[in-house]
Design a protein around this motif. Structure first.
Motif, mmCIF file in Angstrom:
data_model
loop_
_atom_site.group_PDB
_atom_site.id
_atom_site.type_symbol
_atom_site.label_atom_id
_atom_site.label_comp_id
_atom_site.label_asym_id
_atom_site.label_seq_id
_atom_site.Cartn_x
_atom_site.Cartn_y
_atom_site.Cartn_z
ATOM 1 N N ALA A 114 0.838 -1.196 0.000
ATOM 2 C CA ALA A 114 0.000 0.000 0.000
ATOM 3 C C ALA A 114 0.872 1.245 0.000
ATOM 4 N N GLU A 115 0.396 2.275 -0.692
ATOM 5 C CA GLU A 115 1.112 3.547 -0.706
ATOM 6 C C GLU A 115 1.204 4.099 0.709
ATOM 7 N N ARG A 116 2.369 4.589 1.092
ATOM 8 C CA ARG A 116 2.541 5.158 2.420
ATOM 9 C C ARG A 116 2.103 6.616 2.401
ATOM 10 N N ILE A 117 1.331 6.995 3.409
ATOM 11 C CA ILE A 117 0.761 8.335 3.511
ATOM 12 C C ILE A 117 1.269 8.997 4.786
ATOM 13 N N ALA A 118 1.957 10.127 4.643
ATOM 14 C CA ALA A 118 2.424 10.896 5.802
ATOM 15 C C ALA A 118 1.261 11.716 6.344
ATOM 16 N N ILE A 119 0.986 11.563 7.637
ATOM 17 C CA ILE A 119 -0.197 12.174 8.250
ATOM 18 C C ILE A 119 0.212 13.197 9.304
ATOM 19 N N GLY A 120 -0.448 14.337 9.272
ATOM 20 C CA GLY A 120 -0.305 15.342 10.313
ATOM 21 C C GLY A 120 -1.635 15.537 11.001
ATOM 22 N N LEU A 121 -1.633 15.592 12.319
ATOM 23 C CA LEU A 121 -2.873 15.754 13.080
ATOM 24 C C LEU A 121 -2.870 17.112 13.770
ATOM 25 N N PHE A 165 -10.356 13.499 22.644
ATOM 26 C CA PHE A 165 -10.795 12.516 21.664
ATOM 27 C C PHE A 165 -9.732 12.257 20.604
ATOM 28 N N ALA A 166 -8.864 13.241 20.376
ATOM 29 C CA ALA A 166 -7.799 13.075 19.376
ATOM 30 C C ALA A 166 -6.846 11.946 19.744
ATOM 31 N N GLN A 167 -6.794 11.583 21.025
ATOM 32 C CA GLN A 167 -5.947 10.453 21.418
ATOM 33 C C GLN A 167 -6.372 9.187 20.679
ATOM 34 N N ASN A 168 -7.675 9.022 20.488
ATOM 35 C CA ASN A 168 -8.176 7.865 19.749
ATOM 36 C C ASN A 168 -7.710 7.910 18.298
ATOM 37 N N HIS A 169 -7.721 9.102 17.706
ATOM 38 C CA HIS A 169 -7.250 9.248 16.327
ATOM 39 C C HIS A 169 -5.780 8.818 16.221
ATOM 40 N N MET A 170 -4.968 9.282 17.153
ATOM 41 C CA MET A 170 -3.532 8.992 17.091
ATOM 42 C C MET A 170 -3.252 7.514 17.305
ATOM 43 N N HIS A 171 -3.965 6.901 18.238
ATOM 44 C CA HIS A 171 -3.825 5.453 18.417
ATOM 45 C C HIS A 171 -4.214 4.717 17.139
ATOM 46 N N ALA A 172 -5.307 5.146 16.524
ATOM 47 C CA ALA A 172 -5.788 4.478 15.312
ATOM 48 C C ALA A 172 -4.788 4.619 14.168
ATOM 49 N N TRP A 173 -4.234 5.822 13.973
ATOM 50 C CA TRP A 173 -3.233 5.993 12.910
ATOM 51 C C TRP A 173 -2.011 5.115 13.166
ATOM 52 N N THR A 174 -1.630 4.982 14.424
ATOM 53 C CA THR A 174 -0.495 4.125 14.756
ATOM 54 C C THR A 174 -0.803 2.662 14.415
ATOM 55 N N ASP A 175 -2.033 2.223 14.738
ATOM 56 C CA ASP A 175 -2.433 0.855 14.410
ATOM 57 C C ASP A 175 -2.458 0.606 12.904
ATOM 58 N N LEU A 176 -2.660 1.664 12.123
ATOM 59 C CA LEU A 176 -2.765 1.527 10.674
ATOM 60 C C LEU A 176 -1.415 1.644 9.966
ATOM 61 N N ALA A 177 -0.349 1.721 10.733
ATOM 62 C CA ALA A 177 0.983 1.807 10.132
ATOM 63 C C ALA A 177 1.256 0.651 9.155
ATOM 64 N N PRO A 178 0.902 -0.602 9.482
ATOM 65 C CA PRO A 178 1.149 -1.686 8.521
ATOM 66 C C PRO A 178 0.379 -1.523 7.214
ATOM 67 N N GLU A 179 -0.665 -0.680 7.226
ATOM 68 C CA GLU A 179 -1.485 -0.478 6.026
ATOM 69 C C GLU A 179 -1.098 0.791 5.266
ATOM 70 N N GLY A 180 -0.046 1.489 5.750
ATOM 71 C CA GLY A 180 0.456 2.640 5.004
ATOM 72 C C GLY A 180 0.361 3.975 5.698
ATOM 73 N N ALA A 181 -0.111 4.029 6.937
ATOM 74 C CA ALA A 181 -0.248 5.299 7.650
ATOM 75 C C ALA A 181 1.019 5.611 8.441
ATOM 76 N N ASP A 182 1.561 6.809 8.238
ATOM 77 C CA ASP A 182 2.716 7.273 9.003
ATOM 78 C C ASP A 182 2.348 8.582 9.699
ATOM 79 N N LEU A 183 2.077 8.524 11.001
ATOM 80 C CA LEU A 183 1.783 9.739 11.760
ATOM 81 C C LEU A 183 3.113 10.441 12.033
#
Length: 339
Positions: free
Chosen positions: A2-9, A15-33
């Protein structure tokens, strides 16, 4: 791969803590927080240290320095328009927390900006991504209950939301903006678009400025009718918080949800029980786990949409149709979606 996507929050609050945890969990699928931003340096630095990102206190600086493929705006609703304007000026695909805007004029402005710049814009509307709602929608689409004709979608709670979010009691627009937008989106998700809506709004809490209860009747373009309810003034036991309870009837059967994310599905005269309670993620906890799991599922949809070059399920244009229902409830009448 999968294409890697650099993410800025942007926004490192509760509630943003949930977003950051989720982006971290999605690292194997291409998410880079890679970057986080908050006007409070302590929050920004704490989030950066916890999630291995670079910290900023100025969103403009973050967008100027980082080469981002996606920006996630998790700030308060009053900041959504200026933050979206900033992100889209950099042509960065953008997600914005619900409610989309403060009113329909702001929503229209953001949709127009997305169109004009040709930039991906979506709303983090996560209720439709809760596992029970996904299961319900799957059952409807399978034809198991036939054509839906009637529904009741209800979020009724007496949970004390004021201690953790005292600003809510000071909002002139309260439960419809904070909660109604979620349950109205669920109604659209399951039964389709709406051609007419009526509403009765109540202020049952004397300490609140705005309405804390909304009871709505929707007529969908399919001919189905739904009752959509939301309140922070319920005093029932057991309290179903934070679950959305749904009843949907079709010409071949029905779906009823029970507390605990249990579904009772009747099809052609036989009833089956389905457990739709998601697993508790390592960073989640009951009873919030249904919502926390939905953040992961919502973020995955956003990530895949950007990777695949398509609109998200809750694109700006789609969520504008949900927001039009909120406006209609305040006007207590005609639904006026985007032109």
């Amino acid at each position: 791969m999968a294409e890697r996507i650099a993410i800025g929050l942007i926004g490192c609050g509760f509630f943003a803590q949930n977003h950051m945890h989720a982006w971290t969990d999605l690292a194997p699928e291409g998410a880079d927080l890679v970057a986080v931003c908050d006007i409070d340096p302590a929050k920004a630095n704490a989030a950066a240290e916890k999630f291995g990102a670079r910290a900023y206190t100025d969103a403009s600086e973050m967008l100027g320095r980082e080469k981002l493929g996606l920006v996630d705006i998790a700030t308060g609703q009053a900041t959504h328009l200026p933050m979206v304007e900033l992100a889209l000026s950099h042509r960065v695909p953008t997600i914005v927390q619900k409610p989309f805007g403060q009113d329909m004029a702001e929503v229209r402005r953001m949709v127009e900006l997305s169109r004009a710049t040709g930039t991906f814009l979506a709303v983090h509307e996560n209720f439709r991504f809760q596992l029970p709602q996904l299961k319900i929608n799957e059952i409807i689409r399978s034809g198991a209950i036939g054509t839906p004709t009637w529904a009741r979608i209800s979020f009724r709670t007496g949970y004390d939301i004021y201690t953790g979010q005292p600003y809510l009691a000071r909002q002139a627009r309260f439960v419809l903006i904070d909660l109604g937008v979620h349950v109205l989106d669920v109604a659209r998700f399951h039964l389709g678009e709406v051609e007419h809506l009526t509403a009765e709004l109540q202020r049952r809490n004397p300490d609140a400025i705005g309405e804390d209860t909304a009871t709505m009747l929707l007529r969908h373009t399919s001919g189905a009718v739904s009752m959509v309810e939301c309140t922070y003034g319920s005093r029932r036991i057991p309290d179903s918080f934070p679950e959305t309870l749904v009843e949907i009837e079709g010409d071949k059967g029905a779906i009823i949800t029970r507390i605990g994310s249990r579904l009772e599905v009747t099809s052609n005269g036989r009833m089956e029980e389905i457990d739709a309670d998601p697993a508790v993620l390592p960073w989640a906890e009951r009873p919030w786990h249904v919502a926390q799991d939905s953040v992961l599922r919502t973020n995955r949809e956003m990530l895949q949409a950007v990777q695949q070059g398509r609109p998200a399920a809750t694109s700006a244009e789609d969520n504008a149709r949900t927001f039009a229902l909120v406006e209609a409830a305040y006007l207590k009448g005609q639904v006026r979606p985007l032109a």
